[in-house]
Structures are given as structure tokens and as C-alpha cells.
Scaffold this active site. Structure first.
Site, PDB file in Angstrom:
ATOM      1  N   ASN A  10       0.869  -1.178   0.000  1.00 52.41           N
ATOM      2  CA  ASN A  10       0.000   0.000   0.000  1.00 52.41           C
ATOM      3  C   ASN A  10       0.905   1.227   0.000  1.00 52.41           C
ATOM      4  O   ASN A  10       1.474   1.582   1.024  1.00 52.41           O
ATOM      5  CB  ASN A  10      -0.894  -0.016   1.242  1.00 52.41           C
ATOM      6  CG  ASN A  10      -1.694   1.270   1.367  1.00 52.41           C
ATOM      7  OD1 ASN A  10      -1.834   2.018   0.397  1.00 52.41           O
ATOM      8  ND2 ASN A  10      -2.212   1.536   2.553  1.00 52.41           N
ATOM      9  N   LYS A  12       0.097   4.288  -0.363  1.00 51.63           N
ATOM     10  CA  LYS A  12      -0.554   5.505   0.153  1.00 51.63           C
ATOM     11  C   LYS A  12      -0.314   6.672  -0.817  1.00 51.63           C
ATOM     12  O   LYS A  12      -0.298   6.470  -2.020  1.00 51.63           O
ATOM     13  CB  LYS A  12      -0.042   5.818   1.561  1.00 51.63           C
ATOM     14  CG  LYS A  12      -0.023   4.597   2.474  1.00 51.63           C
ATOM     15  CD  LYS A  12       0.231   4.934   3.905  1.00 51.63           C
ATOM     16  CE  LYS A  12       0.413   3.652   4.689  1.00 51.63           C
ATOM     17  NZ  LYS A  12      -0.060   3.731   6.043  1.00 51.63           N
ATOM     18  N   HIS A  96      -9.497   0.819   4.350  1.00 49.74           N
ATOM     19  CA  HIS A  96      -8.241   1.058   5.073  1.00 49.74           C
ATOM     20  C   HIS A  96      -8.520   2.034   6.224  1.00 49.74           C
ATOM     21  O   HIS A  96      -9.350   2.938   6.079  1.00 49.74           O
ATOM     22  CB  HIS A  96      -7.188   1.637   4.116  1.00 49.74           C
ATOM     23  CG  HIS A  96      -5.833   1.699   4.746  1.00 49.74           C
ATOM     24  ND1 HIS A  96      -5.456   2.730   5.567  1.00 49.74           N
ATOM     25  CD2 HIS A  96      -4.783   0.839   4.700  1.00 49.74           C
ATOM     26  CE1 HIS A  96      -4.221   2.509   5.997  1.00 49.74           C
ATOM     27  NE2 HIS A  96      -3.790   1.363   5.478  1.00 49.74           N
ATOM     28  N   GLU A  98      -7.059   4.532   7.282  1.00 45.75           N
ATOM     29  CA  GLU A  98      -6.925   5.970   6.948  1.00 45.75           C
ATOM     30  C   GLU A  98      -8.171   6.467   6.222  1.00 45.75           C
ATOM     31  O   GLU A  98      -8.569   7.625   6.372  1.00 45.75           O
ATOM     32  CB  GLU A  98      -5.641   6.188   6.128  1.00 45.75           C
ATOM     33  CG  GLU A  98      -4.399   6.092   7.017  1.00 45.75           C
ATOM     34  CD  GLU A  98      -3.152   5.580   6.323  1.00 45.75           C
ATOM     35  OE1 GLU A  98      -3.076   5.622   5.091  1.00 45.75           O
ATOM     36  OE2 GLU A  98      -2.247   5.113   7.049  1.00 45.75           O
ATOM     37  N   GLU A 168      -5.763  -5.209  10.251  1.00 48.73           N
ATOM     38  CA  GLU A 168      -4.789  -4.158  10.501  1.00 48.73           C
ATOM     39  C   GLU A 168      -5.166  -3.395  11.769  1.00 48.73           C
ATOM     40  O   GLU A 168      -6.014  -2.476  11.707  1.00 48.73           O
ATOM     41  CB  GLU A 168      -4.761  -3.178   9.329  1.00 48.73           C
ATOM     42  CG  GLU A 168      -4.356  -3.814   8.017  1.00 48.73           C
ATOM     43  CD  GLU A 168      -3.668  -2.806   7.105  1.00 48.73           C
ATOM     44  OE1 GLU A 168      -2.555  -3.083   6.678  1.00 48.73           O
ATOM     45  OE2 GLU A 168      -4.249  -1.731   6.853  1.00 48.73           O
ATOM     46  N   GLY A 174       1.784   2.229  10.666  1.00 46.16           N
ATOM     47  CA  GLY A 174       2.686   3.371  10.532  1.00 46.16           C
ATOM     48  C   GLY A 174       3.330   3.809  11.843  1.00 46.16           C
ATOM     49  O   GLY A 174       3.933   4.880  11.909  1.00 46.16           O
ATOM     50  N   SER A 214       3.066  -2.155  10.530  1.00 45.04           N
ATOM     51  CA  SER A 214       4.500  -2.072  10.837  1.00 45.04           C
ATOM     52  C   SER A 214       5.260  -3.362  10.547  1.00 45.04           C
ATOM     53  O   SER A 214       6.165  -3.748  11.293  1.00 45.04           O
ATOM     54  CB  SER A 214       4.704  -1.644  12.291  1.00 45.04           C
ATOM     55  OG  SER A 214       4.180  -0.339  12.489  1.00 45.04           O
TER      56      SER A 214
HETATM   57  C1  PEP Z   1      -0.877   0.083   5.785  1.00 39.41           C
HETATM   58  O1  PEP Z   1      -0.813   1.218   5.329  1.00 39.41           O
HETATM   59  O2  PEP Z   1      -1.789  -0.671   5.466  1.00 39.41           O
HETATM   60  C2  PEP Z   1       0.160  -0.345   6.730  1.00 39.41           C
HETATM   61  C3  PEP Z   1       0.063  -1.513   7.279  1.00 39.41           C
HETATM   62  O3  PEP Z   1       1.183   0.550   6.945  1.00 39.41           O
HETATM   63  P1  PEP Z   1       2.571   0.226   7.717  1.00 39.41           P
HETATM   64  O4  PEP Z   1       3.117  -1.052   7.142  1.00 39.41           O
HETATM   65  O5  PEP Z   1       3.439   1.404   7.430  1.00 39.41           O
HETATM   66  O6  PEP Z   1       2.238   0.080   9.164  1.00 39.41           O
END
Ligand code: PEP
Length: 257
Positions: A10, A12, A96, A98, A168, A174, A214
Site C-alpha cells: 500500500n 498511500k 483502510h 486511513e 490491521e 505506521g 509495521s
Molecule cells: C498500511 O498502510 O496498510 C500499513 C500496514 O502501513 P505500515 O506497514 O506502514 O504500518
């Protein structure tokens, strides 16, 4: 049936089309002729067309980070599923955190998006997850249940095997702090149980459930070895060639299915 693991990037709101194209051509060179997990790149809308031209024959898949549920019309700033298909998109990230938290997407609009993606033959990567406060208050299962039941409302069993779930935890996205393997194992088990309340067990077994939050080379092995984890949805570490290719290698070598 052994599932093929999935590693989804992803991106973003990072990378121009040129940067995206050069990243995937380097990845393609690295992975040429190698047996690999299903790899999916989800760049911003502006890169989809160009990346598709550069991915052909590579076996690497293209996904989008969002979609609108109407087929066309006066919806400034939105992108339809038909437009995504015309750019070679096969996967669509839906829900997601976000999108839920910054853009106020709710279970009702996400449900419409899931339907339109499935009805048009694409594969949703449906994201669910609890906040830090939810987990501390022991609301995780309740939150996931609501996200799954409302999100999947009206989705028929015959479509469900063309579906990917991404667990998630919002507090792990993040932040650099991943969920512990035991937390991931317990929560994936809960998700399986919740799905089994909605669909036949045989169908549920076919649904890949990814972990996201992460993921990096340092924790990828212990996380992919967790029972019930069928791959990763990765943000930050998917932007760096070295980190992303290491994670792909780790998934390939350690996923037990
Ligand atoms: C994501 O954006 O779905 C995500 C898991 O980000 P990160 O790996 O940076 O935590």
C-alpha cells in the site's frame, strides 16, 4: 487446498508514476523467473495506467487504494470500478483505516464498495481493525464483528472465495509497533470464527487473511509463521526496494499455508 501467500504494497500518497514504474521494473528484475508469493502493488490512481504497462507478463498484480461505488456520474474527484479495470487493476483496498478515520468512510459506504468490486469481478482487500482504545477496553472482537457483518452485508457465499481480508490493528499502522504474534494469532482466529458465523466453513477456509501494521524484515518471519496469517499488507516498508524484496523472500521461505 494450500493457499498462496500474498504480499501487498500500500503505497498511500507516495511515489510519482515515474518512481512507481522504476520501482516495479527493479522488483521484476530481482524476482524474474523465481517462484514468488502473489505480489500486489497498490499505488495512487495517477500511477495505475503506467504501472500496468510495465507489469504485463511479470505475474505481479495491480491494486488500487480506493474506488467509488457508482458506475459514473457527477462525482468530482472519484474513480469508478470500470475506470480501474481499464487500467488493469485486479485488487481494490477497501476500508483502510486511513479512509475510515481521515475520510470518515463508514460501514454502509464500504459495503456498497465491496458489492461493486465483487459484482465487477475484482478482488477486494477488505481492511478491518481495532483502535488502541478498543483493544484496551477489550472491544476488539465486538469492533471486528461489526466491521465484518456490516461490511459484508448481502455478500453472497459464492462471491466470498474471491475476497481477501486484511487485519490491521489501527495502533500498529505506521507506528513502528507491530502486534505481537500471539495477539495476531488470537485475532485471526476470532476473524475466522466471525466469518464462520456468516458463511460455510469450507468457504471461510479459502479466504486469505493478511496481517498489516509495521511489518518489516525484522518481524516478518515471526509474523508469517503465525497460524492463520496468509501474508501481509505493507505500507512504509513497501516503499523501499531492499526492505520490500527481503519481506517477499521471507514470506516465500516461511509461509506454511
Ligand atoms: C498500511 O498502510 O496498510 C500499513 C500496514 O502501513 P505500515 O506497514 O506502514 O504500518
Amino acid at each position: 487446498m494450500i493457499k498462496k501467500p500474498i504480499v501487498a504494497a500500500n503505497w498511500k500518497m507516495y511515489k510519482t508514476p515515474q518512481e512507481g514504474v522504476s520501482f516495479v521494473s527493479e522488483i521484476c528484475n530481482l524476482l524474474l523467473d523465481k517462484e514468488k508469493p502473489t505480489i500486489i502493488f497498490c499505488p495512487s490512481f495517477t500511477s495505475l495506467f503506467y504501472m500496468n504497462e510495465n507489469l504485463s507478463d511479470s505475474g505481479i498484480e495491480l491494486g488500487s487504494q480506493n474506488v467509488y461505488f457508482e458506475p459514473e456520474g457527477a462525482f468530482t474527484g472519484e474513480t469508478s470500478v470500470g475506470m480501474l479495470k481499464a487500467c488493469g487493476v485486479r485488487y481494490v483496498i477497501i476500508g483502510h483505516s486511513e479512509r475510515r478515520h481521515i475520510f470518515n468512510e463508514n460501514n454502509t459506504s464500504l459495503n456498497k464498495k465491496l458489492h461493486v468490486v465483487l459484482d465487477n469481478g475484482l478482488v477486494p482487500i477488505f481492511c478491518i481493525g481495532e483502535t488502541f482504545d478498543d483493544r484496551n477496553a477489550r472491544y476488539t472482537k465486538m469492533v471486528l464483528k461489526e466491521q465484518l457483518t456490516k461490511g459484508l452485508d448481502g455478500v453472497k457465499g459464492q462471491l466470498i472465495d474471491r475476497m481477501v481480508i486484511a487485519y490491521e490493528p489501527v495502533w500498529a499502522i505506521g507506528t513502528g509497533v507491530n502486534a505481537e504474534p500471539k495477539q495476531v494469532e488470537d485475532t485471526h482466529l476470532q476473524i475466522n470464527g466471525l466469518l464462520a458465523e456468516l458463511y460455510a466453513t469450507e468457504l471461510v477456509k479459502q479466504i486469505p487473511i493478511l496481517y498489516g501494521g509495521s511489518v518489516k524484515p525484522e518481524n516478518a518471519k515471526e509474523l508469517i509463521e503465525v497460524e492463520g496469517v496468509d501474508g501481509f499488507l505493507i505500507g512504509g516498508a513497501s516503499l523501499k526496494l531492499e526492505l520490500f524484496s527481503k519481506i517477499i523472500e521471507i514470506v516465500k521461505n516461511n509461509y506454511k499455508g
